[in-house]
Enzyme design. Structure first.
Site, mmCIF file in Angstrom:
data_model
loop_
_atom_site.group_PDB
_atom_site.id
_atom_site.type_symbol
_atom_site.label_atom_id
_atom_site.label_comp_id
_atom_site.label_asym_id
_atom_site.label_seq_id
_atom_site.Cartn_x
_atom_site.Cartn_y
_atom_site.Cartn_z
ATOM 1 C CG HIS A 84 3.814 -2.266 11.027
ATOM 2 N ND1 HIS A 84 4.632 -1.176 11.176
ATOM 3 C CD2 HIS A 84 2.995 -1.979 9.982
ATOM 4 C CE1 HIS A 84 4.324 -0.260 10.275
ATOM 5 N NE2 HIS A 84 3.334 -0.724 9.531
ATOM 6 C CG ASP A 99 4.917 2.892 7.458
ATOM 7 O OD1 ASP A 99 4.043 3.403 6.745
ATOM 8 O OD2 ASP A 99 4.648 2.031 8.333
ATOM 9 C CG HIS A 100 4.176 -0.206 4.301
ATOM 10 N ND1 HIS A 100 4.237 -1.539 4.649
ATOM 11 C CD2 HIS A 100 3.607 0.433 5.353
ATOM 12 C CE1 HIS A 100 3.719 -1.713 5.861
ATOM 13 N NE2 HIS A 100 3.340 -0.514 6.312
ATOM 14 C CG HIS A 135 -0.089 4.276 4.698
ATOM 15 N ND1 HIS A 135 -0.833 3.569 5.624
ATOM 16 C CD2 HIS A 135 -0.954 5.179 4.143
ATOM 17 C CE1 HIS A 135 -2.085 4.023 5.625
ATOM 18 N NE2 HIS A 135 -2.168 4.998 4.751
ATOM 19 C CG ASP A 160 0.291 -1.859 7.623
ATOM 20 O OD1 ASP A 160 1.186 -2.678 7.905
ATOM 21 O OD2 ASP A 160 0.467 -0.625 7.644
ATOM 22 C CG HIS A 176 -0.372 -0.014 2.530
ATOM 23 N ND1 HIS A 176 0.373 -1.062 3.020
ATOM 24 C CD2 HIS A 176 -0.403 0.913 3.521
ATOM 25 C CE1 HIS A 176 0.777 -0.784 4.258
ATOM 26 N NE2 HIS A 176 0.330 0.404 4.580
ATOM 27 C CG HIS A 186 -4.155 -0.145 6.690
ATOM 28 N ND1 HIS A 186 -4.192 0.455 7.932
ATOM 29 C CD2 HIS A 186 -2.947 0.187 6.152
ATOM 30 C CE1 HIS A 186 -3.076 1.114 8.139
ATOM 31 N NE2 HIS A 186 -2.292 0.978 7.068
#
Length: 300
Positions: free
Chosen positions: A173, A58-59, A56, A134, A54, A110
């Site tokens: 995570h 941090d990915h 975001h 996530d 996805h 998410h």
């Protein structure tokens, strides 16, 4: 197929998947590209593709730099918001990397464009693998940020929950301890939750990742995959009756449990510095757990 588990940032995981005959490699959710290339070089593999779950920060934060360092790299995902995307994938689409098959599973909830990846090899006794980002984590799932509770319910129980129980689950995570503490509040008499929590505490003490789990295990202790089991007429866990309404529909139960899980998060949650999205959250106290890998055989 071998999976290298690479802890990065505060509590993220990125993955390097190696086809052991061709030595081709595929990465999942690249956050620290130079670290990834260092490990790929050490393994003697050729990195050809990035699969992104996805959009975001941090990915995806490493995509642009990785493409710059390695021109011609394919960056794939389902959401046009993914940085440096070169190919947009559709639900049910299948990819092939040597002997490794990849089935793309759109799992909104998410985020609206969240894609999970189901991998297997033909005529191989080793279990398949799910890279769930996530959408699904050990004993939990990502916060419900986009789309409806019904879509999140479909993603968790109808798409991911119906995969083979032996499937190894590699999530995005390291939230296992907190997730299990919440699961114990939901089902305080669940022996599977209690045993997994004890195991996870020992792993945390030894600074060892808790991934992967298996889908069969998740069905025993993950409250977001157990919404049907939690549909009794009486309150569950330690929540008093006014706090746990009599909800008839599983999707609404998912939404309620998700809201309780968000309230349960520790104060150490913070917004990630420099994030393009306020929903990109990092958990601040865990130390990186570098260098772990699992071959398909004998468990990842």
């Amino acid at each position: 197929m071998k999976v290298k588990v690479i802890p990065v940032l505060e509590d993220n995981y990125m993955y390097l998947i190696i086809e052991e005959h061709t030595r081709e490699a595929v990465a999942v959710d690249v956050a620290v590209p130079k670290r990834l290339l260092e490990i790929a070089g050490r393994e003697g593999v050729s990195l050809t593709t990035v699969l992104t779950t996805h959009h975001h920060w941090d990915h995806t934060r490493g995509n642009a730099e990785l493409v710059h360092l390695q021109p011609g790299l394919a960056v794939m995902g389902a959401d046009e918001r993914i940085c440096a995307l070169t190919r947009r994938l559709a639900h049910g689409e299948e990819l092939r990397f040597g002997a490794i098959h990849v089935r793309c599973l759109l799992t909104p909830g998410h985020t609206s464009g969240h894609m999970s990846y189901f991998l297997w090899e033909d005529e191989c006794p080793d279990p398949p693998a799910l890279f769930s980002g996530d959408a699904l984590s050990v004993a939990g799932c990502g916060w419900h940020l986009e789309d409806t509770a019904q879509q999140m319910y479909q993603s968790l129980t109808k798409i991911l929950g119906t995969l083979p129980p032996q499937t190894k689950v590699f999530c995005g995570h390291e939230h296992t301890l907190n997730n299990l503490e919440f699961a114990q509040k939901v089902e305080p008499c669940n022996d599977h939750v209690r045993a997994k929590l004890s195991w996870a505490q020992k792993r945390d003490d030894d600074d060892i990742p808790t991934v992967p789990s298996t889908l069969g295990e998740e069905l025993l202790y993950n409250p977001f995959l157990r919404v049907t089991a939690l549909l009794g007429p009486t309150p569950i866990g330690s929540w008093p009756a006014p706090q746990f309404p009599s909800i008839l529909f599983p999707a609404e139960r998912i939404q309620f449990v998700s809201s309780q899980a968000r309230w349960h998060q520790p104060r150490s949650w913070r917004y990630s510095a420099g994030s393009e999205h306020a929903s990109s959250l990092l958990w601040s106290h865990r130390s990186p757990r570098f260098g772990h890998s699992w071959p398909c055989s004998g468990g990842f």
